[in-house]
Scaffold this active site. Structure first.
Site, PDB file in Angstrom:
ATOM      1  N   GLU A  32     -22.095  18.794 -42.155  1.00 47.29           N
ATOM      2  CA  GLU A  32     -22.574  19.985 -41.176  1.00 47.29           C
ATOM      3  C   GLU A  32     -23.381  19.225 -39.923  1.00 47.29           C
ATOM      4  O   GLU A  32     -24.232  19.761 -39.502  1.00 47.29           O
ATOM      5  CB  GLU A  32     -23.603  20.708 -42.140  1.00 47.29           C
ATOM      6  CG  GLU A  32     -23.008  21.371 -43.184  1.00 47.29           C
ATOM      7  CD  GLU A  32     -24.031  22.031 -43.976  1.00 47.29           C
ATOM      8  OE1 GLU A  32     -23.774  23.249 -44.236  1.00 47.29           O
ATOM      9  OE2 GLU A  32     -25.073  21.596 -44.325  1.00 47.29           O
TER      10      GLU A  32
HETATM   11  C1  TNX Z   1     -24.327  23.128 -47.899  1.00 50.97           C
HETATM   12  S1  TNX Z   1     -23.073  20.807 -49.181  1.00 50.97           S
HETATM   13  C2  TNX Z   1     -25.074  22.055 -47.708  1.00 50.97           C
HETATM   14  C3  TNX Z   1     -26.734  21.933 -47.873  1.00 50.97           C
HETATM   15  C4  TNX Z   1     -26.978  23.092 -48.276  1.00 50.97           C
HETATM   16  C5  TNX Z   1     -26.337  23.779 -49.231  1.00 50.97           C
HETATM   17  C6  TNX Z   1     -26.708  25.078 -49.830  1.00 50.97           C
HETATM   18  C7  TNX Z   1     -23.489  20.116 -48.166  1.00 50.97           C
HETATM   19  C8  TNX Z   1     -22.801  18.886 -47.997  1.00 50.97           C
HETATM   20  N1  TNX Z   1     -24.500  20.963 -47.034  1.00 50.97           N
HETATM   21  O1  TNX Z   1     -27.073  21.407 -46.458  1.00 50.97           O
HETATM   22  O2  TNX Z   1     -28.287  22.821 -48.987  1.00 50.97           O
HETATM   23  O3  TNX Z   1     -24.822  24.292 -48.559  1.00 50.97           O
HETATM   24  O4  TNX Z   1     -25.801  25.534 -50.749  1.00 50.97           O
END
Ligand code: TNX
Length: 498
Positions: free
Chosen positions: A299
């Site tokens: 992300e």
């Molecule tokens: C996605 S999964 C994220 C996290 C959040 C999560 C909440 C991932 C690699 N990144 O930053 O905490 O969703 O479900």
């Protein structure tokens, strides 16, 4: 179909109907001292019985005999004797956990049903992840959670040690991280950090439970907190398309207590950033005996794509040079130049969207393997039901126990074989979770479904590797979980044994 409450399903279970081993205080455990200690504690917790130290009326005999694949064990129970043989110490430990699941109360007292079991894991990497950044979880909470996981034959504890809300490991090379970047958490709750001794204590407790710790420093996104300590390595928050979702807007240099993602980035290409990355990973490698260092890579919406590729490739190479195997979330598969052998962690859906599967395959093309964490199956932070007080819903809405169970690892990313899959990991992000009760409420019983995906044969490859059988087997684990102090919610999908 076996109705014995065994989860994850063993490779082979042959019951002898009617016969049982009576578990009384004059039973002695003989053989391997570590496994005997594990069994003494487990039996005391489950039954209240302090087994005798003298050669007893009957014995539970435990030994490592070197036979069979890594982590495997064999067990036989008849009226007179219980014998557990591990291929190695881990296998023997898992045999002891299986025995713990077999202990049952009956009109005759505590009994272990007569049975022959042979068991070995499908995947070498069977992980749980705990996010200690969104909310800080102290050492005793972490050790309690890892014991729960080890009892289901998980062998990896992935610690998500850093995120926008806080940096949770004190480092001598970068003292301002603990001093300035650790005191906040989601919702303005108190933060915290582990000292190196705390971290070593977690690692030692994990090792005693045959678990390896995989630490994660999430970069280049999820790094807002770093800017509180070392502003020269942090880019300004990127708020283009930002949706505060009712929460606060991030401000450079101020703690962030919201639940938004994707706005922060390290300053890519700055010498100060390269020095920072080198320092924190070098120290993490020194503190970590296990083979893996996870560097995040998810992300990073605030990092331009070309910068992202440069950064993750360079960071993976730093980790390789430190003698560790790099691990990253699947987005890092977009970079051309990752260190060969980098492991990718897939967190897309059971049915991939947005090219997440392509990213995952890219790790295999470079000699790496894939850890599967499909979010709409094994993200333990998803609400189990729409009315659950804790949890999120972004991964296709609430995740029922049946959905957590009903997926097959080799069918998620097409083109991968069993050999390309290092294993399965169930993450628990803690935006909504403050304490062990909250962890239990979200993790159980779905963690048992993840354990079966990680340990047991492929879906449908055995009569009992089905949702109907799992539902029946897990129902009998309630009394054991209760005596272990696990406050699991009595999911209405299961007819729990009282
Ligand atoms: C996605 S999964 C994220 C996290 C959040 C999560 C909440 C991932 C690699 N990144 O930053 O905490 O969703 O479900």
């Amino acid at each position: 179909m076996t109705s014995l409450p065994l989860v994850p399903l063993p490779s082979s279970v042959t019951p002898s109907p009617g016969a049982f081993f009576a578990l009384t205080a004059d039973v002695a455990v003989t053989g391997d001292a570590d496994a005997a200690g594990v069994l003494h504690r487990l039996i005391l917790t489950r039954t209240g019985l302090h087994l005798t130290a003298d050669p007893g009326r009957a014995v539970i005999d435990v030994a490592v005999d070197g036979d069979g694949p890594p982590e495997s064990y064999r067990m036989s129970v008849d009226e007179h004797r219980v014998s557990i043989r591990g291929a190695d110490a881990a296998g023997l430990f898992y045999g002891a956990q299986t025995l713990g699941q077999l202990i049952a109360g009956s009109p005759e007292g505590w009994v272990i049903p007569a049975v022959d079991i042979a068991d070995e894991p499908r995947f070498a990497y069977r992980g749980v992840m705990l996010d200690v950044a969104r909310h800080f979880h102290d050492v005793s909470t972490v050790t309690a959670y890892l014991e729960r996981a080890a009892s289901l034959k998980f062998n990896v504890l992935h610690l998500h040690l850093t995120d926008d809300q806080g940096w949770r490991l004190a480092l001598a090379s970068r003292p301002e991280l603990a001093a300035r970047a650790s005191s906040s958490a989601v919702g303005g709750d108190p933060g915290g950090f582990y000292t190196p001794d705390d971290y070593r204590a977690i690692i030692a407790h994990a090792a005693a439970n045959h678990m390896t710790v995989v630490p994660e420093f999430d970069m280049p996104g999820h790094t807002h907190a770093v800017g509180l300590a070392y502003p020269e390595v942090a880019a300004a928050p990127s708020l283009e398309g930002w949706d505060a979702a009712g929460g606060p807007t991030p401000v450079a240099g101020e703690p962030y207590s919201g639940m938004g993602v994707g706005f922060s980035s390290l300053r890519i290409g700055a010498p100060a950033t390269d020095a920072f990355v080198e320092d924190v990973l070098t120290e993490l490698a020194e503190l970590t005996p296990g083979p893996y260092l996870h560097f995040g890579g998810d992300e990073a919406h605030g990092t331009p794509a070309a910068d992202f590729a440069t950064f993750v490739a360079r960071t993976s190479r730093v980790i390789s040079r430190l003698g560790k195997t790099p691990v990253a979330w699947h987005e890092a598969g977009a970079a051309d130049d990752l260190a060969p052998g980098t492991i990718g962690q897939y967190w897309g859906f059971i049915t991939p969207t947005d090219g997440a599967d392509e990213r995952a395959r890219a790790f295999v093309a470079r000699g790496g393997r894939v850890i599967l964490s499909p979010a709409d199956a094994v993200y333990l932070d998803m609400k189990p039901t729409a009315d659950a007080p804790l949890g999120l819903t972004w991964a296709n809405g609430p995740t029922s126990l049946e959905r957590a169970y009903s997926w097959e690892p080799v069918d998620v990313v097409s083109g991968l074989t069993d050999d390309d899959i290092l294993g399965v990991e169930a993450p628990l992000w803690t935006e909504t979770v403050r304490d062990l009760d909250g962890i239990d409420a979200l993790a159980f019983p779905r963690i048992a479904a993840a354990a079966e995906a990680a340990w047991s044969v492929a879906t449908g490859a055995a009569d009992d590797r089905t949702w109907e059988s799992f539902r029946e087997r897990v129902s009998g684990l309630g009394p054991l979980w209760t005596t272990l102090g696990i406050r699991f919610p009595a999911s209405s999908e299961v007819a729990w044994t009282p």
